[in-house]
Write an enzyme that holds these catalytic residues in place. Structure first.
Site, PDB file in Angstrom:
ATOM      1  N   GLN A  90       0.737  -1.206   0.184  1.00 31.74           N
ATOM      2  CA  GLN A  90      -0.068   0.089   0.173  1.00 31.74           C
ATOM      3  C   GLN A  90       0.773   1.310  -0.084  1.00 31.74           C
ATOM      4  O   GLN A  90       0.641   2.229  -0.570  1.00 31.74           O
ATOM      5  CB  GLN A  90      -1.037  -0.015   1.373  1.00 31.74           C
ATOM      6  CG  GLN A  90      -1.657   1.130   1.485  1.00 31.74           C
ATOM      7  CD  GLN A  90      -2.867   1.428   0.713  1.00 31.74           C
ATOM      8  OE1 GLN A  90      -3.693   0.798   0.614  1.00 31.74           O
ATOM      9  NE2 GLN A  90      -2.706   2.475  -0.521  1.00 31.74           N
TER      10      GLN A  90
ATOM     11  N   HIS B  39      -2.694  -2.176  -8.310  1.00 30.68           N
ATOM     12  CA  HIS B  39      -3.565  -0.775  -8.370  1.00 30.68           C
ATOM     13  C   HIS B  39      -2.515  -0.026  -9.253  1.00 30.68           C
ATOM     14  O   HIS B  39      -1.478   0.152  -9.151  1.00 30.68           O
ATOM     15  CB  HIS B  39      -3.524  -0.425  -6.973  1.00 30.68           C
ATOM     16  CG  HIS B  39      -4.228  -0.863  -6.051  1.00 30.68           C
ATOM     17  ND1 HIS B  39      -4.195  -2.036  -5.618  1.00 30.68           N
ATOM     18  CD2 HIS B  39      -5.535  -0.161  -5.338  1.00 30.68           C
ATOM     19  CE1 HIS B  39      -5.132  -2.375  -4.850  1.00 30.68           C
ATOM     20  NE2 HIS B  39      -6.066  -1.238  -4.662  1.00 30.68           N
TER      21      HIS B  39
ATOM     22  N   GLU C  18      -4.328   4.677 -10.507  1.00 29.26           N
ATOM     23  CA  GLU C  18      -5.639   5.375  -9.708  1.00 29.26           C
ATOM     24  C   GLU C  18      -5.439   6.423  -9.421  1.00 29.26           C
ATOM     25  O   GLU C  18      -5.367   7.076  -8.129  1.00 29.26           O
ATOM     26  CB  GLU C  18      -5.785   4.471  -8.560  1.00 29.26           C
ATOM     27  CG  GLU C  18      -7.249   4.939  -7.764  1.00 29.26           C
ATOM     28  CD  GLU C  18      -7.486   4.129  -6.648  1.00 29.26           C
ATOM     29  OE1 GLU C  18      -6.835   3.247  -6.299  1.00 29.26           O
ATOM     30  OE2 GLU C  18      -8.521   4.291  -6.169  1.00 29.26           O
TER      31      GLU C  18
ATOM     32  N   ASP D 153     -14.172  -2.980  -4.241  1.00 35.40           N
ATOM     33  CA  ASP D 153     -13.115  -2.300  -3.840  1.00 35.40           C
ATOM     34  C   ASP D 153     -13.326  -1.876  -2.134  1.00 35.40           C
ATOM     35  O   ASP D 153     -12.202  -2.572  -1.454  1.00 35.40           O
ATOM     36  CB  ASP D 153     -12.736  -0.943  -4.417  1.00 35.40           C
ATOM     37  CG  ASP D 153     -11.486  -0.192  -4.277  1.00 35.40           C
ATOM     38  OD1 ASP D 153     -10.601  -1.146  -3.597  1.00 35.40           O
ATOM     39  OD2 ASP D 153     -11.054   0.809  -4.784  1.00 35.40           O
TER      40      ASP D 153
END
Ligand code: FE2
Length: 424
Positions: free
Chosen positions: A151, A209, A212, A308
């Site tokens: 992340q 990801h 985004e 999500d």
């Protein structure tokens, strides 16, 4: 037979179909099967579908809304810093409890396969341990696939790559990434290369990801397609979000779409989240932010819709209903033709099943007897009504039931009170 479902309508338009189930598998799919069964369910002409599949979720964060505070700006970046505030406070027990509660919601909604990202930027790998435990506990009902997700950035966060490798060694299924969150475009591209090479070495799938944001020059999807092609990872790589494609120059996209197709890279849009998180720096006109779903499909790319987030630092709504996800996707992408509405249904069923590599998925002889009987007559009607899941069946057993949506009217001047099925 253990179970026969009578008079089903299937998503492909076939009607009057019986589905016979024995030993947890589908034993026959045909009109008027003349065998006796221990249990029969009359679908009454309603739609029977394989279960919903969520290709993109964050089960480590779900149901943590308001902890330690609510996202005031509503942006992705505040959500990420809020999650960083929460991470040191997490306990494995609380993570497991929240995830298990969400899985109950999912089963009730006929959502029986979920790919969830799990943050590996916590040296304790608490969330990894928790979700591995949850994967084992829910295995009888839900196929849970875990993605090792750095992340805070693979290169930006000091031990992220080591942690990601540890998570994979512990049993996490898929390699994740977040190139647009690395410090520079170059480091983003480098993270994509490192992660794709690691996945190729390990024989794993990739789901990043990717892009985004609303930045038309965020082009990590090009790098992802390049490495997927170079390393022979066709059919095993997904780009999640890809929201920058919404803002890209049309000429560039005309080159990009065939590259994605050629590389066998799938796209996963997250309509509820994309429409709320993107365009936050715009005044008016305000961009929608979701990637180019109909154009990707037209180019031959597999496109799924993911949920999500549900009640977490990024999103305070949601309840595990993939028909709500499809409903939003249909609207944001303006997919209103009959064919497009059908595609939106596939984007929460068959297409994500393919992206996850689920085996035995579908309504055909020999497939797993995982089925949902919906209070709707067609895929488009299921999306329109966010139809009740009358029966949810896993390996031939009914694991959840919900009544059809009924209302009782009592209107002055009308001869009698009427009970009717809402919206039908
Ligand atoms: Fe996500």
């Amino acid at each position: 037979m253990d179970l026969v479902i009578r008079n089903a309508t299937l998503a492909d338009g076939r009607t009057g179909i019986d589905i016979a189930i024995e030993g947890g598998r589908i034993a026959a799919v045909e009109a008027r099967i003349g065998v006796a069964a221990a249990r029969e369910i009359d679908a009454g002409g309603d739609l029977v579908t394989p279960p919903f599949v969520d290709a993109h979720f964050h089960m480590d964060a779900t149901l943590s809304y308001g902890l330690p505070r609510v996202n005031a700006s509503g942006t992705l970046l505040e959500g990420i810093s809020l999650w960083s505030e929460l991470k040191p406070e997490l306990t494995q027990q609380a993570l497991v409890e929240r995830a298990m509660q969400y899985c109950d919601w999912a089963v009730a909604r006929g959502l029986l396969a979920i790919r969830t990202h799990v943050d590996v930027c916590d040296d304790r790998l608490l969330a990894v341990e928790a979700l591995l435990d949850v994967r084992r506990r829910v295995a009888p009902w839900i196929d849970l696939q875990l993605v090792a997700f750095p992340q805070d950035g693979l290169l930006r966060s000091p031990r992220a790559f080591d942690n990601l490798k540890r998570a994979i060694a512990m049993g996490v299924d898929v390699v994740g990434g977040i190139p647009h969150f690395e410090r520079t475009m170059d480091e983003g591209a480098e993270s994509v290369r490192l992660l794709c090479e690691f996945a190729a070495e390990q024989g794993l799938r990739v789901d990043m990801h990717c892009d985004e944001n609303d930045d038309p020059l965020s082009r990590h999807i090009e790098t992802l397609a390049y490495h997927a092609h170079r390393l022979g990872l066709q059919g095993r790589v997904a780009g999640s979000h890809l929201t920058s494609m919404h803002s890209m120059d049309n000429y560039y996209v005309s080159k990009l779409l065939p590259l994605i197709r050629e590389a066998g890279v799938a796209a996963i849009a997250n309509p509820l989240i994309n429409i709320t998180l993107q365009g936050r720096h715009d005044s008016y006109p305000k961009r929608r932010g979701m990637t180019r779903v109909p154009e990707l499909i037209a180019a031959g790319v597999d496109v799924a819709f993911g949920h999500d987030c549900v009640m977490d630092p990024w999103y305070g709504m949601g309840s595990g209903d993939m028909l709500e996800v499809a409903h939003m996707g249909l609207h944001v992408a303006q997919m209103t033709s009959q064919r497009d509405m059908h595609q939106c249904f596939l984007a929460v069923t068959e297409t994500p099943a393919k992206i996850l590599g689920l085996e035995g998925y579908g309504i055909a002889l020999g497939c797993n007897a995982d089925l949902v009987v919906l209070d709707a007559g067609s895929p488009a009607e299921a999306i329109r009504l966010r139809a009740a899941r009358r029966y949810v069946i896993r390996r031939g057993e009914v694991v959840a039931e919900s009544p059809p949506a009924h209302a009782r009217l009592a209107l002055a001047g009308r001869p009698s009170a009427v009970n009717f099925r809402l919206g039908r």
